[in-house]
Design an enzyme around this catalytic site. Structure first.
Site, PDB file in Angstrom:
ATOM      1  CE  LYS A  22       4.851   6.614  15.116  1.00  0.00           C
ATOM      2  NZ  LYS A  22       5.618   5.616  14.355  1.00  0.00           N
ATOM      3  CG  ASN A  23       5.478   7.115  10.962  1.00  0.00           C
ATOM      4  OD1 ASN A  23       6.097   6.933  12.019  1.00  0.00           O
ATOM      5  ND2 ASN A  23       4.485   6.324  10.586  1.00  0.00           N
ATOM      6  CB  CYS A 117       7.314  -5.736  15.537  1.00  0.00           C
ATOM      7  SG  CYS A 117       6.336  -5.048  14.218  1.00  0.00           S
ATOM      8  NE  ARG A 122       7.087  -2.986  10.489  1.00  0.00           N
ATOM      9  CZ  ARG A 122       6.917  -1.896  11.218  1.00  0.00           C
ATOM     10  NH1 ARG A 122       6.522  -1.990  12.466  1.00  0.00           N
ATOM     11  NH2 ARG A 122       7.153  -0.707  10.707  1.00  0.00           N
ATOM     12  CG  ASP A 307       0.355   3.472  10.134  1.00  0.00           C
ATOM     13  OD1 ASP A 307       0.568   2.266  10.333  1.00  0.00           O
ATOM     14  OD2 ASP A 307       1.255   4.276   9.830  1.00  0.00           O
ATOM     15  NE  ARG A 399       6.933   2.689  19.694  1.00  0.00           N
ATOM     16  CZ  ARG A 399       7.035   1.815  18.705  1.00  0.00           C
ATOM     17  NH1 ARG A 399       6.563   0.610  18.849  1.00  0.00           N
ATOM     18  NH2 ARG A 399       7.621   2.139  17.584  1.00  0.00           N
TER      19      ARG A 399
HETATM   20  N1  EPU Z   1       8.978  -4.919   3.419  1.00  0.00           N
HETATM   21  C1  EPU Z   1       9.776  -5.950   2.987  1.00  0.00           C
HETATM   22  N2  EPU Z   1      11.135  -5.721   2.898  1.00  0.00           N
HETATM   23  C2  EPU Z   1      11.695  -4.510   3.199  1.00  0.00           C
HETATM   24  C3  EPU Z   1      10.867  -3.460   3.641  1.00  0.00           C
HETATM   25  C4  EPU Z   1       9.505  -3.686   3.743  1.00  0.00           C
HETATM   26  O1  EPU Z   1       9.306  -7.034   2.704  1.00  0.00           O
HETATM   27  O2  EPU Z   1      12.924  -4.382   3.096  1.00  0.00           O
HETATM   28  C5  EPU Z   1       7.522  -5.134   3.551  1.00  0.00           C
HETATM   29  C6  EPU Z   1       7.032  -5.035   5.001  1.00  0.00           C
HETATM   30  O3  EPU Z   1       7.224  -6.245   5.703  1.00  0.00           O
HETATM   31  C7  EPU Z   1       5.583  -4.663   4.815  1.00  0.00           C
HETATM   32  C8  EPU Z   1       5.609  -3.764   3.567  1.00  0.00           C
HETATM   33  O4  EPU Z   1       6.849  -4.059   2.911  1.00  0.00           O
HETATM   34  O5  EPU Z   1       4.830  -5.806   4.549  1.00  0.00           O
HETATM   35  C9  EPU Z   1       5.557  -2.272   3.826  1.00  0.00           C
HETATM   36  O6  EPU Z   1       6.431  -1.928   4.869  1.00  0.00           O
HETATM   37  P1  EPU Z   1       7.187  -0.541   4.952  1.00  0.00           P
HETATM   38  O7  EPU Z   1       8.639  -0.780   4.752  1.00  0.00           O
HETATM   39  O8  EPU Z   1       6.537   0.470   4.067  1.00  0.00           O
HETATM   40  O9  EPU Z   1       6.948  -0.140   6.477  1.00  0.00           O
HETATM   41  P2  EPU Z   1       7.943   0.683   7.364  1.00  0.00           P
HETATM   42  O10 EPU Z   1       8.691   1.636   6.519  1.00  0.00           O
HETATM   43  O11 EPU Z   1       8.702  -0.230   8.268  1.00  0.00           O
HETATM   44  C10 EPU Z   1       6.358   2.719   7.836  1.00  0.00           C
HETATM   45  C11 EPU Z   1       5.775   3.357   9.060  1.00  0.00           C
HETATM   46  C12 EPU Z   1       4.703   2.444   9.635  1.00  0.00           C
HETATM   47  C13 EPU Z   1       3.632   2.224   8.558  1.00  0.00           C
HETATM   48  C14 EPU Z   1       4.277   1.649   7.294  1.00  0.00           C
HETATM   49  C15 EPU Z   1       3.306   1.484   6.139  1.00  0.00           C
HETATM   50  C16 EPU Z   1       7.600   4.691   9.871  1.00  0.00           C
HETATM   51  C17 EPU Z   1       8.622   4.933  10.925  1.00  0.00           C
HETATM   52  N3  EPU Z   1       6.819   3.614  10.023  1.00  0.00           N
HETATM   53  O12 EPU Z   1       6.930   1.484   8.288  1.00  0.00           O
HETATM   54  O13 EPU Z   1       4.134   3.124  10.732  1.00  0.00           O
HETATM   55  O14 EPU Z   1       2.653   1.345   9.031  1.00  0.00           O
HETATM   56  O15 EPU Z   1       5.352   2.505   6.857  1.00  0.00           O
HETATM   57  O16 EPU Z   1       2.725   2.690   5.811  1.00  0.00           O
HETATM   58  O17 EPU Z   1       7.493   5.467   8.941  1.00  0.00           O
HETATM   59  C18 EPU Z   1       3.032   3.317  12.801  1.00  0.00           C
HETATM   60  O18 EPU Z   1       3.263   4.538  12.752  1.00  0.00           O
HETATM   61  O19 EPU Z   1       2.252   2.802  13.650  1.00  0.00           O
HETATM   62  C19 EPU Z   1       3.673   2.443  11.830  1.00  0.00           C
HETATM   63  C20 EPU Z   1       3.754   1.126  11.996  1.00  0.00           C
END
Ligand code: EPU
Length: 420
Positions: A22-23, A117, A122, A307, A399
């Site tokens: 998915k990701n 969320c 996030r 995850d 999802r």
């Molecule tokens: N963060 C910030 N600012 C930003 C971006 C991130 O503070 O601009 C923080 C977040 O709040 C969090 C940390 O950085 O505390 C890491 O977040 P990240 O941005 O890596 O998460 P994401 O890209 O929104 C993806 C996956 C998630 C997975 C995370 C961590 C996708 C679509 N989603 O989310 O997947 O948990 O990376 O590996 O790729 C899931 O599949 O169930 C899922 C939640």
């Protein structure tokens, strides 16, 4: 709203195949906006989030075509709108992934600002700051990120304050068509980032360093179409292996990649599982033994993935001994704990750590899913419980897990979907 009804107590046995990730499928679908040529995407998982991303492309005037082998072909040359509305962003935060591609290819984008969320606040401040460093004008007003650029984005040296997966992906996509070189430092090293980079390279992008914490992108004038097969889903793989270990079972998962699951496989060995791997399969055998508790700490790849934290918490509830699980990526990812305690688990939350004292058995109960991975963990808890467990709000599971009840049934589980 559908529920899953689980009669626990069966050891999982058998073979299943793993779906596409998915990701990585989500950013790869967003990347199709970077070219006017047709991009064919193979091995897309059949998931609600994928449908949402296809719907988002549809809202912009791009109509993906599904062929007879269920591959998806996207040709974005019919695009008319450059925005991601709140109705879609609120159901799927990954909609933010269209920001970088739209901005770099069309010079404008409006994407609803994702709110907090069930797992944390996030924010997307790092996505925005990096694109601003590349010359984008960005304002956040009326709940929308409104971005534009005069001429092309400029390559830039970007240091990510935190490791962010979709942040790295957004900036990498934006940089493919920018003027000059972009260097992303403290980049996410997740396999899904590498999969996206490999797809972009096949489309003609000049990217090196993917999989390390420094990614270098030299902007090119245009990208072209290609055919790309999405890598297997490592989180789906791990979830079934944990479910088998928790139920003292023996399973083989096929069409997967053991090389990207090292931290998880090593924890499963500590649990007491015998693990065998081939190039694209993993076999786990508990030899009928009760699992031993493990302790772990989540962190960005290659460390233990957030995850998979909830699923190991479920396993620890019925393991021998006590395990501590520390969540360092998201601030609120323990919602499943209270539901497991209602099933007779003994879990204490201390800040960002849970201490799980293994009990002999859980007792089935009606429980409620709060997010995708929490749902998976409640299903595992149901599989190791006496009596019947019903998991409510399973739209979360749809999802991210393709045909979960069919796959578990193939492994012998007594699980079915009921409409309520
Ligand atoms: N963060 C910030 N600012 C930003 C971006 C991130 O503070 O601009 C923080 C977040 O709040 C969090 C940390 O950085 O505390 C890491 O977040 P990240 O941005 O890596 O998460 P994401 O890209 O929104 C993806 C996956 C998630 C997975 C995370 C961590 C996708 C679509 N989603 O989310 O997947 O948990 O990376 O590996 O790729 C899931 O599949 O169930 C899922 C939640």
């Amino acid at each position: 709203m559908d529920k899953l009804l689980i009669e626990g107590g069966i050891s999982l046995r058998g073979e299943i195949r793993i779906a596409g990730a998915k990701n990585s499928a989500l950013p790869i679908l967003a990347a199709t906006l970077l070219t006017h040529d047709t991009v064919q995407i193979c091995n897309l998982p059949h998931l609600f989030d994928i449908t949402t991303m296809i719907e988002l492309l549809g809202c912009m005037g791009v109509q993906p075509i599904i062929d007879e082998k269920l591959n998806v072909e996207v040709n974005s040359s019919t695009i008319k709108h450059f925005n991601a509305p709140y109705e879609l962003v609120k159901t799927m935060r990954a909609s933010i992934l269209v920001l970088g591609p739209l901005l770099t290819r069309y010079g404008r984008a409006e994407v609803a600002l994702p709110g907090g969320c069930a797992i944390g606040s996030r924010p997307v401040n790092l996505h925005i700051a990096a694109l601003q460093t590349m010359g984008a004008d960005i304002v956040v007003e009326d709940g929308y990120i409104k971005a534009s650029t005069k001429g092309k984005l400029r390559g830039a040296h970007i240091f990510m304050d935190m490791v962010t997966v979709t942040g790295t992906e957004n900036v990498m996509m934006a940089a493919t068509l920018a003027d000059g070189q972009t260097i992303i430092e403290n980049a996410a090293r997740e396999p899904e980032v590498v999969d996206l980079a490999n797809c972009l390279v096949k489309m003609g992008a000049d990217i090196t360093g993917q999989g390390s914490d420094t990614i270098v992108i030299n902007g090119v004038s245009e990208l072209k179409g290609c055919s790309y097969s999405v890598m297997p889903d490592r989180i789906e793989t791990g979830t079934y292996l944990i479910a088998a270990a928790a139920t003292k079972g023996r399973i083989k998962v096929k069409d997967t990649r053991p090389d990207i699951l090292e931290s998880v496989l090593s924890k499963l060995e500590q649990v007491g599982a015998e693990i065998k791997v081939g190039e694209n399969w993993i076999e786990l055998d508990m030899h009928g033994k009760r699992p031993k508790s493990v302790s772990l700490r989540t962190a960005p790849y290659p460390a233990f993935p957030t995850d998979m934290q909830a699923q190991f918490t479920a396993l620890n509830t019925i393991a021998t001994g006590t395990g501590s699980i520390t969540e360092t990526v998201f601030e609120n990812r323990f919602m499943h704990v209270h539901e497991m305690n209602r099933m007779g688990a003994s879990i204490k939350v201390e800040g960002n750590t849970v201490i799980v004292e293994g009990v002999d058995r859980l007792k089935g109960a009606p429980v409620m899913a709060t997010d995708l991975r929490a749902s998976a963990s409640l299903i595992i808890a149901g599989l190791v419980s006496d009596n019947v467990t019903t998991v409510d709000r399973i739209y979360h599971i749809d999802r991210g897990y393709e045909c979960i009840e069919e796959k578990l049934q193939l492994l012998g589980a007594r699980i079915r979907r009921i409409a309520s």
